[in-house]
Write a protein that holds these residues in place. Structure first.
Motif, PDB file in Angstrom:
ATOM      1  N   ASN A   1      -2.294   0.808  -8.438  1.00 45.58           N
ATOM      2  CA  ASN A   1      -2.040   2.249  -8.402  1.00 45.58           C
ATOM      3  C   ASN A   1      -3.310   3.035  -8.117  1.00 45.58           C
ATOM      4  OD1 ASN A   1       0.669   1.947  -8.867  1.00 45.58           O
ATOM      5  ND2 ASN A   1       0.478   2.124 -11.099  1.00 45.58           N
ATOM      6  N   LEU A   2      -4.421   2.550  -8.652  1.00 48.16           N
ATOM      7  CA  LEU A   2      -5.697   3.219  -8.362  1.00 48.16           C
ATOM      8  C   LEU A   2      -6.034   3.118  -6.873  1.00 48.16           C
ATOM      9  CD1 LEU A   2      -7.993   2.193 -11.377  1.00 48.16           C
ATOM     10  CD2 LEU A   2      -7.164   4.475 -10.814  1.00 48.16           C
ATOM     11  N   ILE A   3      -5.797   1.947  -6.326  1.00 50.21           N
ATOM     12  CA  ILE A   3      -6.082   1.788  -4.890  1.00 50.21           C
ATOM     13  C   ILE A   3      -5.183   2.711  -4.065  1.00 50.21           C
ATOM     14  CG2 ILE A   3      -6.003   0.158  -2.963  1.00 50.21           C
ATOM     15  CD1 ILE A   3      -6.722  -2.068  -4.911  1.00 50.21           C
ATOM     16  N   ARG A   4      -3.954   2.854  -4.499  1.00 47.53           N
ATOM     17  CA  ARG A   4      -3.019   3.726  -3.769  1.00 47.53           C
ATOM     18  C   ARG A   4      -3.422   5.183  -3.803  1.00 47.53           C
ATOM     19  NH1 ARG A   4       2.707   1.391  -5.819  1.00 47.53           N
ATOM     20  NH2 ARG A   4       2.865  -0.376  -4.433  1.00 47.53           N
TER      21      ARG A   4
ATOM     22  N   ASN B   1     -14.216   0.532   6.413  1.00 50.16           N
ATOM     23  CA  ASN B   1     -13.190   1.005   5.476  1.00 50.16           C
ATOM     24  C   ASN B   1     -13.175   0.170   4.199  1.00 50.16           C
ATOM     25  OD1 ASN B   1     -12.384   3.077   7.134  1.00 50.16           O
ATOM     26  ND2 ASN B   1     -10.747   1.894   8.105  1.00 50.16           N
ATOM     27  N   ILE B   2     -13.405  -1.136   4.344  1.00 50.51           N
ATOM     28  CA  ILE B   2     -13.428  -1.979   3.137  1.00 50.51           C
ATOM     29  C   ILE B   2     -14.602  -1.585   2.241  1.00 50.51           C
ATOM     30  CG2 ILE B   2     -13.909  -4.329   2.329  1.00 50.51           C
ATOM     31  CD1 ILE B   2     -12.149  -5.384   4.553  1.00 50.51           C
ATOM     32  N   HIS B   3     -15.770  -1.418   2.831  1.00 53.22           N
ATOM     33  CA  HIS B   3     -16.947  -1.100   2.021  1.00 53.22           C
ATOM     34  C   HIS B   3     -16.842   0.293   1.396  1.00 53.22           C
ATOM     35  CE1 HIS B   3     -19.580  -4.581   2.537  1.00 53.22           C
ATOM     36  NE2 HIS B   3     -19.050  -4.709   3.750  1.00 53.22           N
ATOM     37  N   ARG B   4     -16.419   1.252   2.178  1.00 59.72           N
ATOM     38  CA  ARG B   4     -16.299   2.608   1.609  1.00 59.72           C
ATOM     39  C   ARG B   4     -15.187   2.661   0.562  1.00 59.72           C
ATOM     40  NH1 ARG B   4     -18.258   7.264   5.400  1.00 59.72           N
ATOM     41  NH2 ARG B   4     -19.882   6.159   6.518  1.00 59.72           N
ATOM     42  N   GLY B   5     -14.119   1.968   0.852  1.00 55.14           N
ATOM     43  CA  GLY B   5     -13.032   1.934  -0.121  1.00 55.14           C
ATOM     44  C   GLY B   5     -13.455   1.269  -1.411  1.00 55.14           C
ATOM     45  N   MET B   6     -14.226   0.199  -1.284  1.00 53.22           N
ATOM     46  CA  MET B   6     -14.699  -0.507  -2.478  1.00 53.22           C
ATOM     47  C   MET B   6     -15.616   0.390  -3.300  1.00 53.22           C
ATOM     48  SD  MET B   6     -14.427  -3.264  -4.104  1.00 53.22           S
ATOM     49  CE  MET B   6     -15.161  -3.618  -5.681  1.00 53.22           C
ATOM     50  N   LYS B   7     -16.420   1.166  -2.602  1.00 55.42           N
ATOM     51  CA  LYS B   7     -17.326   2.069  -3.311  1.00 55.42           C
ATOM     52  C   LYS B   7     -16.535   3.106  -4.113  1.00 55.42           C
ATOM     53  CE  LYS B   7     -21.120   5.259  -2.390  1.00 55.42           C
ATOM     54  NZ  LYS B   7     -21.799   6.038  -1.347  1.00 55.42           N
ATOM     55  N   LEU B   8     -15.509   3.657  -3.473  1.00 49.85           N
ATOM     56  CA  LEU B   8     -14.664   4.640  -4.168  1.00 49.85           C
ATOM     57  C   LEU B   8     -13.915   3.993  -5.334  1.00 49.85           C
ATOM     58  CD1 LEU B   8     -12.965   6.864  -1.428  1.00 49.85           C
ATOM     59  CD2 LEU B   8     -14.421   7.621  -3.321  1.00 49.85           C
ATOM     60  N   LEU B   9     -13.445   2.784  -5.112  1.00 52.65           N
ATOM     61  CA  LEU B   9     -12.694   2.086  -6.174  1.00 52.65           C
ATOM     62  C   LEU B   9     -13.585   1.816  -7.382  1.00 52.65           C
ATOM     63  CD1 LEU B   9      -9.965   0.850  -6.906  1.00 52.65           C
ATOM     64  CD2 LEU B   9     -10.734  -1.298  -5.887  1.00 52.65           C
TER      65      LEU B   9
ATOM     66  N   ALA C   1       0.823  -1.215   0.000  1.00 48.01           N
ATOM     67  CA  ALA C   1       0.000   0.000   0.000  1.00 48.01           C
ATOM     68  C   ALA C   1       0.850   1.255   0.000  1.00 48.01           C
ATOM     69  CB  ALA C   1      -0.927  -0.008   1.210  1.00 48.01           C
ATOM     70  N   ARG C   2       2.157   1.105   0.174  1.00 51.43           N
ATOM     71  CA  ARG C   2       2.990   2.307   0.361  1.00 51.43           C
ATOM     72  C   ARG C   2       4.222   2.377  -0.530  1.00 51.43           C
ATOM     73  NH1 ARG C   2       0.449   1.128   5.038  1.00 51.43           N
ATOM     74  NH2 ARG C   2      -0.186   2.887   6.348  1.00 51.43           N
ATOM     75  N   VAL C   3       4.790   1.246  -0.907  1.00 55.44           N
ATOM     76  CA  VAL C   3       6.052   1.288  -1.663  1.00 55.44           C
ATOM     77  C   VAL C   3       5.882   0.560  -2.999  1.00 55.44           C
ATOM     78  CG1 VAL C   3       7.458   1.390   0.442  1.00 55.44           C
ATOM     79  CG2 VAL C   3       6.957  -0.804  -0.591  1.00 55.44           C
ATOM     80  N   PRO C   4       6.779   0.816  -3.970  1.00 49.99           N
ATOM     81  CA  PRO C   4       6.667   0.155  -5.269  1.00 49.99           C
ATOM     82  C   PRO C   4       6.695  -1.361  -5.139  1.00 49.99           C
ATOM     83  CG  PRO C   4       8.256   1.935  -5.381  1.00 49.99           C
ATOM     84  CD  PRO C   4       7.872   1.789  -3.950  1.00 49.99           C
TER      85      PRO C   4
ATOM     86  N   ALA D   1      -6.801   5.509   4.746  1.00 51.24           N
ATOM     87  CA  ALA D   1      -7.513   4.550   5.607  1.00 51.24           C
ATOM     88  C   ALA D   1      -8.080   3.383   4.807  1.00 51.24           C
ATOM     89  CB  ALA D   1      -8.639   5.256   6.351  1.00 51.24           C
ATOM     90  N   TYR D   2      -8.303   3.583   3.503  1.00 46.75           N
ATOM     91  CA  TYR D   2      -8.918   2.514   2.704  1.00 46.75           C
ATOM     92  C   TYR D   2      -7.894   1.622   2.028  1.00 46.75           C
ATOM     93  CZ  TYR D   2     -12.876   5.751   3.100  1.00 46.75           C
ATOM     94  OH  TYR D   2     -13.849   6.580   3.585  1.00 46.75           O
ATOM     95  N   ARG D   3      -6.707   2.152   1.844  1.00 52.57           N
ATOM     96  CA  ARG D   3      -5.714   1.412   1.044  1.00 52.57           C
ATOM     97  C   ARG D   3      -5.374   0.066   1.673  1.00 52.57           C
ATOM     98  NH1 ARG D   3      -1.185   5.939   0.749  1.00 52.57           N
ATOM     99  NH2 ARG D   3      -2.574   7.679   0.333  1.00 52.57           N
ATOM    100  N   GLU D   4      -4.976   0.129   2.935  1.00 52.01           N
ATOM    101  CA  GLU D   4      -4.496  -1.095   3.591  1.00 52.01           C
ATOM    102  C   GLU D   4      -5.542  -2.204   3.608  1.00 52.01           C
ATOM    103  OE1 GLU D   4      -2.804  -1.183   7.655  1.00 52.01           O
ATOM    104  OE2 GLU D   4      -1.340   0.194   6.803  1.00 52.01           O
ATOM    105  N   PRO D   5      -6.753  -1.911   4.086  1.00 48.21           N
ATOM    106  CA  PRO D   5      -7.745  -2.998   4.122  1.00 48.21           C
ATOM    107  C   PRO D   5      -8.074  -3.551   2.742  1.00 48.21           C
ATOM    108  CG  PRO D   5      -8.602  -1.027   5.213  1.00 48.21           C
ATOM    109  CD  PRO D   5      -7.259  -0.686   4.680  1.00 48.21           C
TER     110      PRO D   5
END
Lengths: 204, 222
Positions: free
Chosen positions: A143-146, A183-191, A66-69, A151-155
């Motif tokens: 990259n999109l997830i990043r 966080n998973i649900h909100r992140g999925m919605k944004l993704l 979630a943070r490095v290449p 708060a959403y990236r890691e989960p």
């Protein structure tokens, strides 16, 4: 908006942005097993550390991803575990090995970026030139997830890349299950919004 | 109610399944962890274990050094005080005792003593020999310890050397050599010396007590 940040140094978990308190709620049996393994490692048992490595390597890999290449992650996983091994005497509550390791991993990722400021930083495009086509597509989605809120990236990465379930993510990282779930649900919605009309949607 | 996104129960949504398949290609590929031998906690602890020399830490060394200096100073003062008293006794005794007076005259002829050239020649200054005679005279009254003898010689020698370096004319003019013995202490000086010695003994006892306490604490800490 729920953003939960874990600081495992003292087993403290802080809820940011809400009044939701986050507590580590993991099965007692699993926690006791971790504590026993930590005690064995402190006594010099290499195999015990190998079992901790097997248990937590996916979590460490996901947090780093979630943070490095992508190309740097595997080496950093090894680094993180070696740092943990060196500092294991400083772990006050052996039941909180997972959150403590997650904190070390996040710090290691920050350290990686700090050190690479002075050198030419590899972008994900360059770093993944030798990967196969499916991996290239996966890296694109990664990259999109990043680009999502932190708060959403890691989960999301732990869920989709490492294949961990929500309860498992909460247990390993020490975050509250409710926070992880939200966080998973909100992140999925944004993704989904970001993925709208992209190659993945077209191909699949 | 099933929630596949949360706990993988129930039927997955299409895009969730696609994401799982696609991103699953990036998941962690287990590889053995290479743990250096020196990275194990016990090895690290052994490498950082304090050496026995650390027991002699700087504060303890400073305390020991101060104790030693105090004790040495006390010993020196203890040996010095009786010596001066004895010298005073010798001088007083030489004044009262006839036989001792004779000896003292032979050793340190006074300017007032009648003299002749032969006597002067016979009494040509031989400081080192005379010093030995002085010591021998004193042993008649009280036998000093070897330490007192050494301290006394050290005290007398500078005066002898000074006298020996005096110009010969001065010796010839006087015709005699006056041996100076330290003046006896006055009662006030003696009292002050005794008070000083008492204070030093007290300080030494306190420091010894503190040292024993520290050693006991050190043993209990181990």
């Amino acid at each position: 908006m729920y953003e939960v940040e874990a600081t495992a140094a003292g087993g403290m978990l802080h809820a940011i942005g809400t009044n939701m308190s986050a507590t580590a709620s993991s099965p007692q049996l699993e926690i006791s097993a971790d504590a026993a393994l930590v005690a064995a490692v402190r006594a010099g048992d290499r195999d015990a550390f190998g079992r901790l490595y097997d248990t937590y390597s996916r979590m460490v890999h996901g947090i780093l991803l979630a943070r490095v290449p992508y190309g740097e992650v595997d080496d950093l996983v090894q680094d993180v575990f070696l740092v943990a091994l060196r500092k294991i005497e400083s772990l006050r509550d052996a039941n909180l090995f997972g959150p403590w390791l997650a904190m070390i991993t996040r710090n290691r990722a920050m350290d990686f970026h700090r050190r690479s400021r002075d050198t030419a930083e590899l972008t994900d495009d360059i770093a993944t030139t030798n990967v196969t086509a499916p991996e290239a597509e996966a890296t694109e989605v990664l990259n999109l997830i990043r680009q999502l809120p932190e708060a959403y990236r890691e989960p999301l990465i732990l869920r989709f890349v490492e294949g961990m379930t929500g309860p498992e993510i909460a247990e390993r990282t020490g975050l509250a299950p409710a926070s992880v779930r939200v966080n998973i649900h909100r992140g999925m919605k944004l993704l989904r919004e970001r993925l709208g009309g992209t190659k993945i949607e077209r191909e699949h | 109610m099933s929630d596949y996104l949360w706990d993988k129960t129930g039927e997955p949504e299409e895009d969730v399944a696609q994401l799982e398949n696609l991103l699953g290609a990036l998941k962690y590929q287990p590889r053995p962890l290479d743990i250096p031998e020196t990275a194990m906690p016990q090895t690290v602890a052994a490498a950082t274990r304090p050496t026995p020399m650390l027991i002699f830490s700087r504060p303890r060394l400073a305390l020991a050094a101060s104790l030693l200096l105090t004790l040495l100073a006390g010993v020196w003062l203890l040996t010095r005080a009786p010596q001066t008293q004895e010298l005073a006794k010798v001088k007083q005794g030489g004044a009262t005792s006839e036989s001792k007076r004779t000896e003292a005259t032979a050793i340190a002829p006074n300017a007032a003593t009648p003299r002749s050239d032969s006597v002067d020649n016979a009494l040509a200054p031989k400081p080192r020999e005379n010093t030995a005679v002085v010591v021998a005279t004193e042993t008649k009254t009280h036998r000093p310890s070897p330490r007192q003898l050494v301290a006394r010689r050290q005290k007398l020698t500078p005066r002898v050397n000074q006298r020996m370096n005096a110009p010969l004319e001065e010796v010839a003019a006087n015709g005699t050599m006056r041996w100076q013995v330290e003046r006896p202490l006055t009662p006030q000086q003696r009292e002050a010396t005794e008070q000083l010695m008492l204070a030093l003994r007290l300080a030494s006892a306190k420091l010894n007590y503190a040292q024993r306490e520290m050693q006991e604490i050190g043993r209990a800490g181990k």
